[in-house]
Scaffold this motif. Sequence first.
Motif, mmCIF file in Angstrom:
data_model
loop_
_atom_site.group_PDB
_atom_site.id
_atom_site.type_symbol
_atom_site.label_atom_id
_atom_site.label_comp_id
_atom_site.label_asym_id
_atom_site.label_seq_id
_atom_site.Cartn_x
_atom_site.Cartn_y
_atom_site.Cartn_z
ATOM 1 N N GLY A 14 20.682 17.310 36.285
ATOM 2 C CA GLY A 14 21.326 17.238 35.130
ATOM 3 C C GLY A 14 21.028 16.122 34.376
ATOM 4 O O GLY A 14 21.100 15.945 33.119
ATOM 5 N N ALA A 15 20.713 14.875 34.913
ATOM 6 C CA ALA A 15 20.528 13.404 34.297
ATOM 7 C C ALA A 15 19.386 13.878 33.329
ATOM 8 O O ALA A 15 19.131 13.412 32.133
ATOM 9 C CB ALA A 15 20.341 12.426 35.194
ATOM 10 N N ALA A 16 18.281 14.409 34.041
ATOM 11 C CA ALA A 16 16.884 14.728 33.425
ATOM 12 C C ALA A 16 17.090 15.599 32.160
ATOM 13 O O ALA A 16 16.488 15.327 31.046
ATOM 14 C CB ALA A 16 15.780 15.446 34.221
ATOM 15 N N LEU A 17 17.885 16.493 32.162
ATOM 16 C CA LEU A 17 18.072 17.641 31.280
ATOM 17 C C LEU A 17 18.853 17.012 29.932
ATOM 18 O O LEU A 17 18.698 17.239 28.976
ATOM 19 C CB LEU A 17 18.887 18.910 31.683
ATOM 20 N N LEU A 18 20.071 16.387 30.141
ATOM 21 C CA LEU A 18 20.878 15.655 29.071
ATOM 22 C C LEU A 18 19.972 14.382 28.614
ATOM 23 O O LEU A 18 20.187 14.493 27.452
ATOM 24 C CB LEU A 18 22.053 15.321 29.858
ATOM 25 N N GLU A 19 19.290 13.734 29.234
ATOM 26 C CA GLU A 19 18.711 12.783 28.534
ATOM 27 C C GLU A 19 17.444 13.366 27.498
ATOM 28 O O GLU A 19 17.304 12.706 26.439
ATOM 29 C CB GLU A 19 17.648 11.946 29.792
ATOM 30 N N GLN A 20 16.874 14.320 27.897
ATOM 31 C CA GLN A 20 15.895 15.230 27.299
ATOM 32 C C GLN A 20 16.683 15.661 25.875
ATOM 33 O O GLN A 20 16.331 15.483 24.767
ATOM 34 C CB GLN A 20 15.084 16.178 27.877
ATOM 35 N N SER A 21 17.673 16.368 26.205
ATOM 36 C CA SER A 21 18.621 16.590 25.020
ATOM 37 C C SER A 21 19.174 15.769 24.159
ATOM 38 O O SER A 21 19.061 15.988 22.870
ATOM 39 C CB SER A 21 19.792 17.696 25.489
ATOM 40 N N CYS A 22 19.408 14.429 24.381
ATOM 41 C CA CYS A 22 19.959 13.432 23.697
ATOM 42 C C CYS A 22 18.533 12.965 22.737
ATOM 43 O O CYS A 22 18.812 12.783 21.768
ATOM 44 C CB CYS A 22 20.235 12.241 24.263
ATOM 45 N N MET A 53 23.189 -1.541 35.203
ATOM 46 C CA MET A 53 23.300 -0.224 36.026
ATOM 47 C C MET A 53 23.355 -0.135 37.353
ATOM 48 O O MET A 53 22.683 -0.648 38.062
ATOM 49 C CB MET A 53 21.889 0.469 35.383
ATOM 50 N N ASN A 54 24.357 0.810 37.942
ATOM 51 C CA ASN A 54 24.501 1.144 39.489
ATOM 52 C C ASN A 54 23.178 1.697 39.982
ATOM 53 O O ASN A 54 22.464 2.335 39.266
ATOM 54 C CB ASN A 54 25.712 1.721 39.767
ATOM 55 N N THR A 55 23.133 1.632 41.290
ATOM 56 C CA THR A 55 21.965 2.219 42.140
ATOM 57 C C THR A 55 21.951 3.660 41.810
ATOM 58 O O THR A 55 20.658 4.144 41.572
ATOM 59 C CB THR A 55 21.850 1.853 43.525
ATOM 60 N N LYS A 56 23.018 4.505 42.005
ATOM 61 C CA LYS A 56 22.941 5.694 41.733
ATOM 62 C C LYS A 56 22.300 6.284 40.399
ATOM 63 O O LYS A 56 21.347 7.201 40.267
ATOM 64 C CB LYS A 56 24.232 6.525 41.712
ATOM 65 N N ASN A 57 22.590 5.700 39.429
ATOM 66 C CA ASN A 57 22.463 5.964 37.796
ATOM 67 C C ASN A 57 20.693 5.765 37.700
ATOM 68 O O ASN A 57 20.111 6.467 37.085
ATOM 69 C CB ASN A 57 22.963 5.449 36.900
ATOM 70 N N GLN A 58 20.637 4.442 38.408
ATOM 71 C CA GLN A 58 19.050 4.011 38.290
ATOM 72 C C GLN A 58 18.175 5.122 39.012
ATOM 73 O O GLN A 58 17.061 5.442 38.247
ATOM 74 C CB GLN A 58 19.078 2.653 38.938
ATOM 75 N N LYS A 59 18.628 5.719 39.980
ATOM 76 C CA LYS A 59 17.781 6.365 40.871
ATOM 77 C C LYS A 59 17.755 7.809 40.067
ATOM 78 O O LYS A 59 16.686 8.506 39.898
ATOM 79 C CB LYS A 59 18.341 6.725 42.263
ATOM 80 N N GLU A 60 18.694 8.159 39.335
ATOM 81 C CA GLU A 60 18.757 9.328 38.511
ATOM 82 C C GLU A 60 17.840 9.356 37.479
ATOM 83 O O GLU A 60 17.160 10.529 36.942
ATOM 84 C CB GLU A 60 20.021 9.684 38.055
ATOM 85 N N ALA A 74 28.905 16.130 38.777
ATOM 86 C CA ALA A 74 28.256 15.413 37.877
ATOM 87 C C ALA A 74 28.913 15.296 36.546
ATOM 88 O O ALA A 74 28.470 14.851 35.411
ATOM 89 C CB ALA A 74 26.837 16.153 37.528
ATOM 90 N N ALA A 75 30.396 15.040 36.741
ATOM 91 C CA ALA A 75 31.273 15.027 35.426
ATOM 92 C C ALA A 75 31.036 13.418 34.801
ATOM 93 O O ALA A 75 31.089 13.478 33.841
ATOM 94 C CB ALA A 75 32.883 15.041 35.830
ATOM 95 N N ASP A 76 30.545 12.412 35.684
ATOM 96 C CA ASP A 76 30.401 11.233 34.957
ATOM 97 C C ASP A 76 28.965 11.160 34.190
ATOM 98 O O ASP A 76 29.221 10.616 32.931
ATOM 99 C CB ASP A 76 30.030 10.233 35.897
ATOM 100 N N ILE A 77 28.092 12.018 34.471
ATOM 101 C CA ILE A 77 26.874 12.097 33.726
ATOM 102 C C ILE A 77 27.123 12.985 32.212
ATOM 103 O O ILE A 77 26.692 12.520 31.293
ATOM 104 C CB ILE A 77 25.630 12.890 34.589
ATOM 105 N N VAL A 78 27.743 13.771 32.319
ATOM 106 C CA VAL A 78 28.226 14.697 31.372
ATOM 107 C C VAL A 78 29.107 13.784 30.352
ATOM 108 O O VAL A 78 28.749 14.079 29.031
ATOM 109 C CB VAL A 78 29.042 16.091 31.645
ATOM 110 N N ALA A 79 30.129 13.091 30.939
ATOM 111 C CA ALA A 79 30.702 12.242 29.992
ATOM 112 C C ALA A 79 29.860 11.254 29.238
ATOM 113 O O ALA A 79 30.094 10.975 28.125
ATOM 114 C CB ALA A 79 31.891 11.490 30.997
#
Length: 203
Positions: free
Chosen positions: A67-75, A1-8, A124-129
């Motif tokens: 965005g990351a928090a909302l999409l994680e919760q939705s999954c 996991m890269n640093t950016k995604n880890q922080k999110e 945030a297109a990568d997070i949505v993808a």
Amino acid sequence: MNTKNQKEEESVTDPRRARIVHAALEVFLAYGFSRTTMDDIARAAKLSRPALYLLFRNKADIFRAVGAALLEQSCVQAEEALKEGGTLDERLMKALDKALFHLTRMVDASPHGQELIDVENRIAADIVAEWRERLVRLFARAIAEEAAQRGTDLEAADMPPDELAAMLFDVLEGMRLRGLCGKAGEEGAGRMVRLICLAVSRL
């Protein structure tokens, strides 16, 4: 996991970051992205501006974390819905409501909804993808399990579960692009879900 995604992802577990993310969501919905300032977010989170900058570099970083928090919760909620009792179409529709329709209604209720969608697509297109890929896997697994229980060979019919799940989300995205949102979008999703269920039960 890269640093950016880890922080999110840390935004979901770190209480301070989670508080900022929650506050920022309310501010973005109320004022939009362009009009929101770091001062606005700091005030909403009841933090000083310097304290905010210790945790996030800028407004775009906060938006990605929201965005990351909302999409994680939705999954997570979609996965729970798919595991509940009920028919396949009931479970698929409930999962769609948890994963997508709830978010759509929230954004559509904001006077800045379209701007937020545009910003999401830009930064945030990568997070949505990744979110979409995860949902496709979850839905494909539910479809495959139902087919196995019924003795339906979807692969032999050239309708593999992952393709059916991907098609469902393609249809939803297409309807959104055509402006079919709200009740019309949900009804369209329901028709596509029923087609999938017919394939599972009758092939």
